[in-house]
Design a protein around this motif. Structure first.
Motif, PDB file in Angstrom:
ATOM      1  N   ARG A   1      -2.346 117.924  46.129  1.00 28.75           N
ATOM      2  CA  ARG A   1      -2.505 117.521  47.528  1.00 28.75           C
ATOM      3  C   ARG A   1      -2.959 118.739  48.323  1.00 28.75           C
ATOM      4  N   LEU A   2      -4.069 118.613  49.017  1.00 29.40           N
ATOM      5  CA  LEU A   2      -4.582 119.667  49.872  1.00 29.40           C
ATOM      6  C   LEU A   2      -4.439 119.202  51.311  1.00 29.40           C
ATOM      7  N   VAL A   3      -3.613 119.917  52.074  1.00 30.46           N
ATOM      8  CA  VAL A   3      -3.362 119.578  53.473  1.00 30.46           C
ATOM      9  C   VAL A   3      -4.024 120.631  54.348  1.00 30.46           C
ATOM     10  N   GLY A   4      -4.941 120.190  55.198  1.00 30.80           N
ATOM     11  CA  GLY A   4      -5.588 121.081  56.144  1.00 30.80           C
ATOM     12  C   GLY A   4      -4.942 120.973  57.510  1.00 30.80           C
ATOM     13  N   GLU A   5      -4.897 122.086  58.226  1.00 32.24           N
ATOM     14  CA  GLU A   5      -4.313 122.106  59.564  1.00 32.24           C
ATOM     15  C   GLU A   5      -5.276 122.791  60.527  1.00 32.24           C
ATOM     16  N   ASP A   6      -5.501 122.198  61.697  1.00 29.56           N
ATOM     17  CA  ASP A   6      -6.353 122.830  62.695  1.00 29.56           C
ATOM     18  C   ASP A   6      -5.499 123.639  63.676  1.00 29.56           C
ATOM     19  N   ALA A   7      -6.160 124.285  64.635  1.00 22.90           N
ATOM     20  CA  ALA A   7      -5.457 125.170  65.550  1.00 22.90           C
ATOM     21  C   ALA A   7      -4.472 124.424  66.437  1.00 22.90           C
ATOM     22  N   ASN A   8      -4.656 123.117  66.588  1.00 24.58           N
ATOM     23  CA  ASN A   8      -3.752 122.304  67.402  1.00 24.58           C
ATOM     24  C   ASN A   8      -2.619 121.696  66.597  1.00 24.58           C
ATOM     25  N   GLY A   9      -2.568 122.000  65.298  1.00 26.10           N
ATOM     26  CA  GLY A   9      -1.495 121.488  64.452  1.00 26.10           C
ATOM     27  C   GLY A   9      -1.755 120.115  63.869  1.00 26.10           C
ATOM     28  N   LYS A  10      -2.965 119.566  64.038  1.00 26.82           N
ATOM     29  CA  LYS A  10      -3.290 118.277  63.429  1.00 26.82           C
ATOM     30  C   LYS A  10      -3.503 118.467  61.930  1.00 26.82           C
ATOM     31  N   LEU A  11      -3.099 117.464  61.146  1.00 24.65           N
ATOM     32  CA  LEU A  11      -3.086 117.575  59.691  1.00 24.65           C
ATOM     33  C   LEU A  11      -4.060 116.599  59.044  1.00 24.65           C
ATOM     34  N   TYR A  12      -4.659 117.054  57.926  1.00 22.59           N
ATOM     35  CA  TYR A  12      -5.655 116.265  57.204  1.00 22.59           C
ATOM     36  C   TYR A  12      -5.362 116.387  55.705  1.00 22.59           C
TER      37      TYR A  12
END
Length: 269
Positions: free
Chosen positions: A126-137
């Motif tokens: 599982r690869l979880v990406g996070e942006d600067a606002n804390g949103k997860l993908y």
């Protein structure tokens, strides 16, 4: 609950889970991830996306050394209004599931990383990406592999200690500065998980592993990796970055016993 606290919980439960997983060799179980997701990210929403990719064999030859590649289609992510600053890599059936956390910079360009990880039994990466606002993908891929986290080992401790932290690296000369080039890095280290038993005493060997790898170019950060024991022995990283001019590519790594290891190479056109 913070990730560091969650990891402490998983360390306490790891030996018990290892015993279960060794006898439960089976196809990757999708029911594990909802529990894992809640443990690490609580009730934060997470969106499945196509702009993050995981490349790996469907069946690995060895659970101790499973090659994987992670990539981000930057153009597609930008079109979706997403800029990732962090990636978490999990193997959801491992006793200690978080293999590494990657802190990204713009200097990486189109992110593409190859590394090697461990599997105790069939599981999803599982690869979880996070942006600067804390949103997860989220991106996922099942892999069949087993036996990489525990087992019985016999090592020459003096040789293990003498070799630990030796670094080999190669950076390709860019066709021209301002375009992507490739860096390959290998850190000699046994990466003991804390779940392996000594052949003679049958007792658990203490964890001994690289816990951070910080890459820079001309003194500016490229990528920092929070390494965990799910990363395979002799950690390997191959990734692209964009050098704007000649300079120095450097790695500073540390292990969980507080030792520091450094290596640098000059990049010329």
């Amino acid at each position: 609950m913070k990730v560091s606290n969650q990891l402490n919980v998983f360390w306490l439960l790891a030996a018990m889970l290892l015993t279960i997983s060794v006898s439960a060799y089976a196809e990757a179980d999708p029911k594990l991830w909802p529990v894992m997701k809640e443990a690490f990210f609580e009730k934060r929403p997470m969106q499945e996306v196509d702009f993050m990719k995981i490349e790996a064999p469907k069946r690995a030859e060895s659970g101790a050394q499973v090659p994987v590649s992670y990539s981000i289609d930057t153009a597609a992510a930008k079109a979706a209004g997403v800029k990732l600053v962090k990636l978490y890599s999990f193997v959801d059936a491992n006793p200690i599931p978080l293999t590494a956390t990657y802190h990204l910079t713009d200097a990486l360009g189109d992110f593409n990383l190859s590394t090697r990880i461990r599997f105790e039994t069939d599981a999803f990466v599982r690869l979880v990406g996070e942006d600067a606002n804390g949103k997860l993908y989220l991106a996922s891929r099942p892999i069949r592999a087993a036996g990489g986290c525990g087992g019985i080992v016999s090592n020459d401790e003096a040789a293990v200690r003498a070799a630990a932290g030796k670094i080999r690296m190669k950076v390709d000369a860019p066709e021209k500065f301002g375009t992507a080039t490739s860096a390959k890095v290998n850190i000699k280290h046994i990466m003991r998980t804390g779940l392996q038993r000594d052949l003679v005493s049958q007792g658990f060997l203490p964890a001994f592993y690289i816990n951070k790898a910080s890459f820079s170019y001309n003194g500016k950060p490229l990528m920092t990796v929070d390494v965990n024991v799910g990363t395979a022995e002799d950690p390997y990283f191959k990734f692209n970055f964009v050098p704007e001019k000649p300079g120095t590519f450097e790695l500073v790594a540390t292990d969980n016993e507080g030792k520091t290891f450094k290596q640098a190479v000059e990049v010329k056109g």
